[in-house]
Write an enzyme that holds these catalytic residues in place. Sequence first.
Site, PDB file in Angstrom:
ATOM      1  N   ASP A   1     -17.404   7.245  -2.457  1.00 42.26           N
ATOM      2  CA  ASP A   1     -16.168   7.189  -1.663  1.00 42.26           C
ATOM      3  C   ASP A   1     -15.936   8.589  -1.109  1.00 42.26           C
ATOM      4  O   ASP A   1     -16.604   9.553  -1.511  1.00 42.26           O
ATOM      5  CB  ASP A   1     -14.999   6.741  -2.556  1.00 42.26           C
ATOM      6  CG  ASP A   1     -13.703   6.468  -1.776  1.00 42.26           C
ATOM      7  OD1 ASP A   1     -13.760   6.402  -0.523  1.00 42.26           O
ATOM      8  OD2 ASP A   1     -12.651   6.346  -2.405  1.00 42.26           O
TER       9      ASP A   1
ATOM     10  N   HIS B   1      -7.331   0.571  -6.720  1.00 42.45           N
ATOM     11  CA  HIS B   1      -7.610  -0.156  -5.474  1.00 42.45           C
ATOM     12  C   HIS B   1      -8.316  -1.463  -5.840  1.00 42.45           C
ATOM     13  O   HIS B   1      -9.479  -1.691  -5.501  1.00 42.45           O
ATOM     14  CB  HIS B   1      -8.492   0.703  -4.563  1.00 42.45           C
ATOM     15  CG  HIS B   1      -8.465   0.282  -3.120  1.00 42.45           C
ATOM     16  ND1 HIS B   1      -7.737  -0.799  -2.656  1.00 42.45           N
ATOM     17  CD2 HIS B   1      -9.096   0.805  -2.034  1.00 42.45           C
ATOM     18  CE1 HIS B   1      -7.920  -0.923  -1.355  1.00 42.45           C
ATOM     19  NE2 HIS B   1      -8.730   0.043  -0.952  1.00 42.45           N
TER      20      HIS B   1
ATOM     21  N   GLN C   1     -10.175  -3.804  -3.275  1.00 41.39           N
ATOM     22  CA  GLN C   1     -11.483  -3.287  -2.860  1.00 41.39           C
ATOM     23  C   GLN C   1     -12.549  -3.682  -3.884  1.00 41.39           C
ATOM     24  O   GLN C   1     -13.645  -4.128  -3.523  1.00 41.39           O
ATOM     25  CB  GLN C   1     -11.422  -1.763  -2.722  1.00 41.39           C
ATOM     26  CG  GLN C   1     -12.749  -1.135  -2.315  1.00 41.39           C
ATOM     27  CD  GLN C   1     -13.199  -1.564  -0.939  1.00 41.39           C
ATOM     28  OE1 GLN C   1     -12.451  -1.445   0.010  1.00 41.39           O
ATOM     29  NE2 GLN C   1     -14.422  -2.079  -0.817  1.00 41.39           N
TER      30      GLN C   1
ATOM     31  N   CYS D   1     -16.670   2.116   0.216  1.00 38.39           N
ATOM     32  CA  CYS D   1     -15.508   1.291   0.571  1.00 38.39           C
ATOM     33  C   CYS D   1     -15.014   1.557   1.983  1.00 38.39           C
ATOM     34  O   CYS D   1     -14.235   0.766   2.521  1.00 38.39           O
ATOM     35  CB  CYS D   1     -14.395   1.512  -0.438  1.00 38.39           C
ATOM     36  SG  CYS D   1     -13.956   3.240  -0.655  1.00 38.39           S
TER      37      CYS D   1
ATOM     38  N   ARG E   1       0.868  -1.188   0.000  1.00 40.10           N
ATOM     39  CA  ARG E   1       0.000   0.000   0.000  1.00 40.10           C
ATOM     40  C   ARG E   1       0.889   1.217   0.000  1.00 40.10           C
ATOM     41  O   ARG E   1       1.685   1.431   0.921  1.00 40.10           O
ATOM     42  CB  ARG E   1      -0.926   0.021   1.220  1.00 40.10           C
ATOM     43  CG  ARG E   1      -1.602   1.374   1.397  1.00 40.10           C
ATOM     44  CD  ARG E   1      -2.706   1.386   2.417  1.00 40.10           C
ATOM     45  NE  ARG E   1      -3.895   0.724   1.919  1.00 40.10           N
ATOM     46  CZ  ARG E   1      -5.139   1.042   2.280  1.00 40.10           C
ATOM     47  NH1 ARG E   1      -5.346   2.025   3.141  1.00 40.10           N
ATOM     48  NH2 ARG E   1      -6.163   0.393   1.801  1.00 40.10           N
TER      49      ARG E   1
ATOM     50  N   ARG F   1     -13.718  -8.063   1.991  1.00 41.81           N
ATOM     51  CA  ARG F   1     -12.288  -7.896   1.698  1.00 41.81           C
ATOM     52  C   ARG F   1     -11.542  -9.187   2.066  1.00 41.81           C
ATOM     53  O   ARG F   1     -10.689  -9.656   1.323  1.00 41.81           O
ATOM     54  CB  ARG F   1     -11.713  -6.706   2.489  1.00 41.81           C
ATOM     55  CG  ARG F   1     -12.237  -5.331   2.089  1.00 41.81           C
ATOM     56  CD  ARG F   1     -11.751  -4.919   0.723  1.00 41.81           C
ATOM     57  NE  ARG F   1     -10.309  -4.921   0.638  1.00 41.81           N
ATOM     58  CZ  ARG F   1      -9.514  -3.892   0.978  1.00 41.81           C
ATOM     59  NH1 ARG F   1     -10.043  -2.764   1.407  1.00 41.81           N
ATOM     60  NH2 ARG F   1      -8.194  -3.969   0.851  1.00 41.81           N
TER      61      ARG F   1
HETATM   62  N1   CP Z   1     -11.329   0.492   2.079  1.00 42.74           N
HETATM   63  C1   CP Z   1     -10.062   0.491   2.558  1.00 42.74           C
HETATM   64  O1   CP Z   1      -9.077   0.292   1.826  1.00 42.74           O
HETATM   65  O2   CP Z   1      -9.998   0.691   3.905  1.00 42.74           O
HETATM   66  P1   CP Z   1      -8.646   0.940   4.723  1.00 42.74           P
HETATM   67  O3   CP Z   1      -8.044   2.251   4.212  1.00 42.74           O
HETATM   68  O4   CP Z   1      -9.064   1.028   6.168  1.00 42.74           O
HETATM   69  O5   CP Z   1      -7.702  -0.184   4.470  1.00 42.74           O
END
Ligand code: CP
Length: 309
Positions: free
Chosen positions: A221, A127, A130, A261, A100, A289
């Site tokens: 989002d 992403h 997700q 998300c 990430r 997830r």
């Molecule tokens: N949706 C998502 O990626 O959540 P986080 O940022 O908490 O990992």
Amino acid sequence: MIRHFLTGEELTSGELEALIERALVLKADRGASNALAGRSVALLFDRPSTRTRVSFEVGVHELGGHPVILREAETQLSRGESSRDTAAVLGRFVHAIGVRTGPHPVVEALAEHSPVPVVNMLTADHHPCQALADLLTLRERFGRLSGLRLTYVGDGNNVAHSLMVLGAKAGIKVVVATPAELAPHPLVAQVAGAQAGPGGSVELTADPQGAAAGAHALYTDVWVSMGDEGDAAGRRELLAPYRLDEALLRLARPEAVALHCLPAHPGEEISAEVLYGPRSAVWDQAENRLHAQKALLELLTQPAPAPPR
Ligand code: CP
């Protein structure tokens, strides 16, 4: 068989369908697979996370593996060691790497030099993990993906990009409604359209009400994503007409669900009534997830087929 999972473009429509079906099986029996027995997965975080961190860590554990959580600031990356050298070294210890970070090219560089599969756990551009969970949620709710209409309203960000790529590939009509200034990247829309599965398509518009009409799901989002904080006020002004609220949900199909998300800002991009209401599927989305990523890790780490004699 795919080597890395950086944008979702790596999967064929058939592989994506099989992955979602496998995730359903893994959800029904969380102990059904020990695909990572005796193996380790490095999970490298340069950005905050709740869902991604916990779902990957628990997922690797449930598959019988060992998750190695790395905060980038605690690694030599923070002192200038290259992505190339980091990937080469991690690949000598672990069997897959999750990343990430902000810039998408960082994940691409790691993948280019990694001897083991690399998973994009979020970049500023994509992403895809997700989106896998989102597809699993829609598959559960509607019993199918092909032919659904999924409308995303708000910022044309990484989540919108991944919904376009993977949603269209799954045969979904993905409609993305954003202000022109925050539209998705046209190249991503072009690739998503070109890779669409049967019945799938991508439509970009600035009209949230038109986009919501007839939708099976409305998705939004946050308006100010990680890295966009410098222009928060301007974004809020541009995005105010794109709020996911009861009025917008009334335009969708009677059985339509609301998706987000997370993390959410109730009262900003989504009303509290919708987020916590009976048509919200966001908590299933968050849980999914785990199951979708377990199916992905299984796929990425399965032994290569023996060469023909
Ligand atoms: N949706 C998502 O990626 O959540 P986080 O940022 O908490 O990992």
